[in-house]
Scaffold this active site. Structure first.
Site, mmCIF file in Angstrom:
data_model
loop_
_atom_site.group_PDB
_atom_site.id
_atom_site.type_symbol
_atom_site.label_atom_id
_atom_site.label_comp_id
_atom_site.label_asym_id
_atom_site.label_seq_id
_atom_site.Cartn_x
_atom_site.Cartn_y
_atom_site.Cartn_z
ATOM 1 C CB SER A 133 62.740 87.750 -6.671
ATOM 2 O OG SER A 133 63.977 87.194 -7.861
ATOM 3 C CE LYS A 154 65.525 83.502 -3.144
ATOM 4 N NZ LYS A 154 65.442 84.986 -4.336
ATOM 5 C CB SER A 180 65.270 84.075 -7.332
ATOM 6 O OG SER A 180 65.373 84.975 -6.281
#
Length: 494
Positions: free
Chosen positions: A182, A78, A158
């Site tokens: 998330s 990420k 997210s």
């Protein structure tokens, strides 16, 4: 062998150790899959040269017999994790051009274990969002579709790029972070497994901060066994993070027996929300029955302060974000606005932050600054902190009464179309309704895919565990996974 990129971590580990395949072959298969999946918007900073270099080193370790579980396993990282010499932007224009001179502790742990980084993955800007629509790179897209429709759906947020990449077999697993859901919400939207460990289990050092008392890293994987394998490597005590816990990390995979006889599973009445879709209700009931059939005792429980969780979260998280994001000012690194003649440092701050931050980030900074301001600190921020303490106490009392894990839906719906809810921030914030309590209380939570809705989209169930008992939580999730038998994959259209 089958397409190498479709393997789980456990399958790849076995194939690498027996010599059926090599880290180099596995990495090339994933790089090829990622190159052909531009329509998903998952990878935003590919690192093929680094991946090949790491794969070569992994093959040498495998040959020598010095091979940890993740040695040679290709992962996506990420964009919130700082990776040395590789763009780390947190999906924000304000960090354009930022290449850290250091490695986050979590990625260092993974690389020390021989893992291969394919590249950085898309996400909501500064991890603020539930649909991956606030990214400076553009949207990440869910590989799943409704029946034969071509409508682009959200992969959740997210960690949307991570979820899309794992679900579409672009990598064997990915890192995610979870501040209010998330990891778990995108996992549920894309039919994969995602675990948020206990706050303090994984070091936050080198992860771009959103809300420091809530953020926690975790793995996003194809199944529960992979989550157990990857989580063990990600966890460690880190003196560089004052909130990192000095607690031994057990072998989570060894704890996956599937035996949950005598375990007590709590069903909280407060999670039965008005207007919850029938499919979510049915999934929850089916999951309860599956755990009961596996030998668990089902107990109705009450978490009375749940209804205050979302408002408390959306006071505490923006307040911490307002403080954390004050450092992005155009002085030391990242974007700096072009200044007019006569502009001073104040104008530089204002213009840089106005240009660099997206609308959602600005909204949360303003909310956070407001609730921390002199006249409102007690009315909002301190009150939210007191509510947080009550939410944690609810969980403590339930666990003290003998409950081993709590079963809830992971999300209030299946994946929705991109663009649908972005005009109404409150509607978007409601996506976190089942997940934020876990962050506020610092508990471990896992999302497991448990079925499909009428339109063929995946739905997830959430299990919440006792603090520091991720092994026990993963075992309960393993029993649920086996009972649900979820094996569906998205039909390839990208």
């Amino acid at each position: 062998m089958t397409d190498l990129n479709t393997l789980t971590i456990a399958q790849a580990r076995d194939a690498l150790r027996t010599g059926e395949t090599s880290a180099a072959e596995l990495t090339e298969a994933c790089l090829k899959a990622a190159e052909g999946a531009g329509a998903l918007g998952a990878f935003v900073h590919p690192t093929p040269d680094l991946a090949r270099e790491q794969a070569k080193a992994a093959d040498a370790r495998l040959k020598d017999g010095d091979a940890p579980d993740l040695c040679g396993v290709p992962l996506g990282i990420k964009d919130l994790f700082c990776t040395k010499g590789v763009a780390s932007q947190a999906a924000s224009a304000i960090l354009e051009g930022f290449r850290p001179e250091y490695e986050s502790t979590v990625t260092q742990n993974l690389f020390d274990a021989g893992a291969v980084m394919l590249g950085k993955l898309n996400m909501d800007e500064f991890a603020m969002g539930s649909s991956n629509e606030t990214s400076t790179y553009g949207n990440a897209v869910n590989p799943w579709r409704r029946g034969n429709e071509e409508t682009a759906l959200t992969p959740g947020g997210s960690s949307g790029g991570s979820a899309a990449a794992v679900a579409a077999d672009l990598c064997l697993a990915a890192t995610g972070t979870d501040t209010g859901g998330s990891i778990r919400q995108p996992a549920a939207f894309t039919g994969i497994t995602g675990i948020k460990p206990t706050y303090g289990r994984c070091s936050r050092w080198g992860i771009v901060a959103f809300a420091s008392s809530l953020d926690q890293a975790g793995p996003m994987t194809k199944d529960v066994r992979d989550a157990a394998i990857m989580l063990r490597t990600m966890c460690s005590h880190d003196p560089k993070d004052s909130t990192s816990a000095d607690i031994p990390v057990p072998d989570f995979e060894a704890m996956l027996t599937g035996d949950i006889k005598g375990k007590v599973i709590g069903i909280p009445k407060e999670y039965r929300m008005d207007g919850m879709p029938e499919e979510i209700e049915k999934l929850w009931a089916d999951g309860t029955e599956m755990l009961k059939s596996a030998g668990a005792e089902i107990r109705d429980i009450s978490l009375p302060h749940t209804k205050y969780a979302l408002p408390a979260y959306y006071v505490i998280a923006p307040a911490e974000a307002s403080s954390n994001l004050a450092r992005y000012d155009g002085v030391r690194y990242g974007h700096r606005a072009k200044l007019a003649q006569g502009d001073g440092i104040t104008e530089m701050y204002e213009k840089t932050r106005a240009e660099g931050f997206g609308d959602e980030v600005k909204r949360r900074i303003m909310i956070g600054t407001y609730v921390l301001s002199a006249g409102f600190y007690d009315a909002y921020y301190n009150r939210a902190r007191r509510v947080r303490a009550l939410i944690k106490r609810d969980f403590d009392e339930v666990f003290a009464a003998g409950v081993d894990a709590i079963l809830t839906p992971a999300t209030p719906s299946a994946a929705f179309e991109l663009g649908r809810e972005s005009d109404d921030p409150v509607e978007m914030y409601l996506n976190d309704v089942f997940t934020v309590t876990v962050n506020l209380a610092g508990l471990p939570g896992i999302s497991v895919p448990a079925g499909l809705d009428a339109q063929g989209l995946p739905l997830g169930l959430q299990l919440i565990g006792r603090p520091w008992e991720e092994g026990d939580l993963l075992n309960t999730a393993y029993a649920l996974e086996q009972a649900a038998g979820f094996v569906a994959k998205p039909a390839k259209w990208w």
